[in-house]
Scaffold this motif. Structure first.
Motif, mmCIF file in Angstrom:
data_model
loop_
_atom_site.group_PDB
_atom_site.id
_atom_site.type_symbol
_atom_site.label_atom_id
_atom_site.label_comp_id
_atom_site.label_asym_id
_atom_site.label_seq_id
_atom_site.Cartn_x
_atom_site.Cartn_y
_atom_site.Cartn_z
ATOM 1 N N LYS A 1 0.631 -9.650 15.930
ATOM 2 C CA LYS A 1 0.625 -8.560 16.660
ATOM 3 C C LYS A 1 -0.490 -7.628 15.551
ATOM 4 O O LYS A 1 -1.077 -8.470 14.272
ATOM 5 C CB LYS A 1 1.506 -7.169 16.492
ATOM 6 N N SER A 2 -1.817 -6.662 16.251
ATOM 7 C CA SER A 2 -2.384 -5.458 15.627
ATOM 8 C C SER A 2 -1.575 -4.750 14.545
ATOM 9 O O SER A 2 -0.456 -4.899 14.537
ATOM 10 C CB SER A 2 -3.060 -4.483 16.336
ATOM 11 N N GLY A 3 -2.233 -4.969 12.918
ATOM 12 C CA GLY A 3 -1.572 -4.271 12.125
ATOM 13 C C GLY A 3 0.007 -5.281 11.028
ATOM 14 O O GLY A 3 0.839 -4.703 10.651
ATOM 15 N N SER A 4 -0.296 -6.607 11.624
ATOM 16 C CA SER A 4 1.021 -7.523 11.025
ATOM 17 C C SER A 4 0.180 -7.743 9.970
ATOM 18 O O SER A 4 1.200 -8.626 8.668
ATOM 19 C CB SER A 4 0.786 -7.893 12.502
ATOM 20 N N GLY A 5 -0.277 -7.909 9.599
ATOM 21 C CA GLY A 5 -0.877 -7.550 8.208
ATOM 22 C C GLY A 5 -2.122 -9.217 7.746
ATOM 23 O O GLY A 5 -2.001 -9.414 7.640
ATOM 24 N N LYS A 6 -2.974 -10.043 9.361
ATOM 25 C CA LYS A 6 -3.610 -10.839 9.033
ATOM 26 C C LYS A 6 -4.528 -10.737 8.316
ATOM 27 O O LYS A 6 -4.880 -11.759 6.890
ATOM 28 C CB LYS A 6 -4.041 -11.663 10.076
ATOM 29 N N SER A 7 -5.277 -9.930 8.023
ATOM 30 C CA SER A 7 -6.841 -8.847 7.572
ATOM 31 C C SER A 7 -5.967 -8.993 6.205
ATOM 32 O O SER A 7 -7.106 -9.318 5.581
ATOM 33 C CB SER A 7 -7.090 -8.706 8.389
ATOM 34 N N THR A 8 -5.215 -8.309 5.625
ATOM 35 C CA THR A 8 -4.907 -8.148 4.299
ATOM 36 C C THR A 8 -4.253 -9.469 3.485
ATOM 37 O O THR A 8 -5.463 -10.021 2.587
ATOM 38 C CB THR A 8 -3.461 -7.691 4.455
ATOM 39 N N PHE B 1 0.911 -1.577 0.318
ATOM 40 C CA PHE B 1 -0.010 -0.066 -0.490
ATOM 41 C C PHE B 1 0.888 0.816 0.283
ATOM 42 O O PHE B 1 1.922 0.962 0.821
ATOM 43 C CB PHE B 1 -1.020 0.056 1.618
ATOM 44 N N PRO C 1 2.482 -4.336 4.250
ATOM 45 C CA PRO C 1 1.093 -5.899 5.144
ATOM 46 C C PRO C 1 1.837 -7.016 5.056
ATOM 47 O O PRO C 1 1.230 -8.001 5.520
ATOM 48 C CB PRO C 1 0.049 -5.472 5.176
ATOM 49 N N ILE D 1 4.062 0.717 2.572
ATOM 50 C CA ILE D 1 3.816 -0.294 3.434
ATOM 51 C C ILE D 1 3.446 -1.903 2.735
ATOM 52 O O ILE D 1 2.539 -2.119 1.372
ATOM 53 C CB ILE D 1 3.113 -0.426 4.615
ATOM 54 N N HIS E 1 -6.456 -13.743 18.354
ATOM 55 C CA HIS E 1 -5.458 -14.175 19.474
ATOM 56 C C HIS E 1 -5.803 -14.696 20.598
ATOM 57 O O HIS E 1 -5.465 -14.965 21.279
ATOM 58 C CB HIS E 1 -6.043 -12.337 19.311
ATOM 59 N N GLN F 1 -13.868 -9.336 10.406
ATOM 60 C CA GLN F 1 -13.703 -9.296 11.552
ATOM 61 C C GLN F 1 -14.475 -8.482 12.272
ATOM 62 O O GLN F 1 -14.795 -8.797 13.336
ATOM 63 C CB GLN F 1 -12.074 -8.556 11.582
HETATM 64 N N1 LIG Z 1 -6.650 -0.286 2.263
HETATM 65 C C1 LIG Z 1 -5.406 -0.216 2.598
HETATM 66 N N2 LIG Z 1 -4.884 0.627 2.576
HETATM 67 C C2 LIG Z 1 -3.472 1.448 2.770
HETATM 68 N N3 LIG Z 1 -3.206 0.988 4.160
HETATM 69 C C3 LIG Z 1 -3.866 -0.711 4.436
HETATM 70 C C4 LIG Z 1 -5.125 -0.536 3.937
HETATM 71 N N4 LIG Z 1 -5.574 -2.164 4.703
HETATM 72 C C5 LIG Z 1 -4.780 -1.836 5.296
HETATM 73 N N5 LIG Z 1 -3.565 -1.431 5.062
HETATM 74 C C6 LIG Z 1 -2.936 -1.010 6.625
HETATM 75 O O1 LIG Z 1 -1.775 -2.391 6.657
HETATM 76 C C7 LIG Z 1 -1.501 -2.589 7.994
HETATM 77 C C8 LIG Z 1 -2.263 -4.249 7.936
HETATM 78 O O2 LIG Z 1 -3.704 -4.085 8.399
HETATM 79 P P1 LIG Z 1 -4.329 -5.628 8.781
HETATM 80 O O3 LIG Z 1 -5.846 -4.751 8.727
HETATM 81 O O4 LIG Z 1 -4.196 -6.582 7.547
HETATM 82 O O5 LIG Z 1 -3.933 -5.695 10.221
HETATM 83 P P2 LIG Z 1 -4.162 -6.861 10.726
HETATM 84 O O6 LIG Z 1 -2.794 -7.964 11.432
HETATM 85 O O7 LIG Z 1 -5.574 -7.871 10.397
HETATM 86 O O8 LIG Z 1 -4.682 -6.055 12.533
HETATM 87 P P3 LIG Z 1 -5.576 -6.450 13.506
HETATM 88 O O9 LIG Z 1 -5.623 -7.573 14.317
HETATM 89 O O10 LIG Z 1 -5.288 -5.687 14.104
HETATM 90 O O11 LIG Z 1 -7.028 -6.233 12.940
HETATM 91 C C9 LIG Z 1 -1.850 -1.774 8.830
HETATM 92 O O12 LIG Z 1 -0.702 -0.941 8.793
HETATM 93 C C10 LIG Z 1 -3.940 -0.911 7.947
HETATM 94 O O13 LIG Z 1 -2.908 0.416 8.494
#
Ligand SMILES: Nc1ncnc2c1ncn2[C@@H]1O[C@H](COP(=O)(O)OP(=O)(O)OP(=O)(O)O)[C@@H](O)[C@H]1O
Ligand SMILES: [Mg+2]
Length: 247
Positions: A39-46, A11, A20, A18, A201, A90
């Motif tokens: 961790k939160s923000g580690s890229g799991k949902s992506t 992204f 993810p 970044i 988690h 989520q």
């Molecule tokens: N559409 C997007 N545009 C820009 N950045 C994004 C986008 N989607 C996610 N990100 C960034 O990518 C990183 C990973 O996000 P992601 O949602 O995958 O984290 P996560 O591991 O699921 O976190 P959580 O445990 O909080 O749900 C974060 O820094 C987020 O801000």
């Protein structure tokens, strides 16, 4: 069988780039129950979005039973999403002004299932996730977070998908209800050979899965400790230290 090959999602945010999901590779045999922690923000949902064809990778590919998603036209991707994938978001992504029952029936409507069968099956699914009968005809925006979570799980199971991708499926549930949901997922795996990948988690959930992955700043590693270790903090740390790099 799902093969994830050198998957990257980048992204652009202002000047910064970044990643993810940063060169993730792994394979899951059909019928595997796997988990991803991180961790939160580690890229799991992506990562889950890429596997469920809700998002497209910057590079790399996901190959499902020999068919590459990267080479698939959009129409086929929609078909893949609807027929083969059960996605538990989520944030649930339910339709707020429809009832619980209607939300669960919707994917079956898209799949062309007859109304009488849809209704019957949706009721059974809501019972399986232990949603009280008096909640079935209630609109989503009048249900609690945990009740909505269970509707989201029932909806994901509606079309008997080959692959269930679930983002924090027990995050809003008490221990007993969460335990029941894990049992339900396990029984699907046993009876229908469903592949299940959960982001969680919840250590008690992760410890029950066949394979456990950890995502750290977009990099995936697999924990190699044997299944069902009674997770003391020390044992958990050792498992992470022993993790083999997969991605
Ligand atoms: N559409 C997007 N545009 C820009 N950045 C994004 C986008 N989607 C996610 N990100 C960034 O990518 C990183 C990973 O996000 P992601 O949602 O995958 O984290 P996560 O591991 O699921 O976190 P959580 O445990 O909080 O749900 C974060 O820094 C987020 O801000
Ligand atoms: Mg997330």
């Amino acid at each position: 069988m799902i093969e994830v090959k050198n998957l990257v999602r980048m992204f652009q945010s202002g000047e910064r780039t970044i990643k993810p999901v940063n060169n993730v590779s792994f394979e899951l045999a059909q019928g595997t129950f796997a988990s991803i922690v991180g961790k939160s923000g580690s890229g799991k949902s992506t990562l889950l979005s890429l596997l469920g064809a809700l998002d497209k990778p910057t590079s790399g590919d996901v190959v499902v039973d020999g068919v590459s998603l990267a080479g698939m036209p959009d129409g086929k991707l929609t078909e893949y999403r609807r027929r083969d994938i059960g996605f538990v978001f989520q944030q649930f992504n339910l339709i707020p002004n429809l009832t619980a029952l209607d939300n669960v029936m919707l994917p079956m409507e898209f799949a062309g299932v007859r109304r009488s069968i849809r209704t019957q099956r949706a009721k059974e699914l809501l019972e399986q996730v232990q949603l009280d009968v008096d909640r079935h005809d209630r609109r989503i925006n009048r249900l609690s977070g945990g009740e909505q979570q269970r509707v989201a799980i029932a909806r994901a199971l509606a079309n008997e998908p080959k692959l269930i991708l679930a983002d924090e499926p027990t995050g809003n549930l008490d221990e007993q209800t969460g335990g029941h949901i894990i049992e339900l997922l396990n029984s699907l795996r046993r009876e229908h050979n469903t592949t299940i990948l959960v982001v969680t988690h919840d250590r008690s959930l992760a410890n029950k899965t066949d394979r456990r992955f950890r995502l750290q700043q977009g990099r995936l590693t697999e924990e190699t400790a044997p299944k069902q270790t009674q997770g003391t903090a020390a044992a958990g740390t050792a498992a992470v230290a022993a993790a083999a790099t997969v991605g």
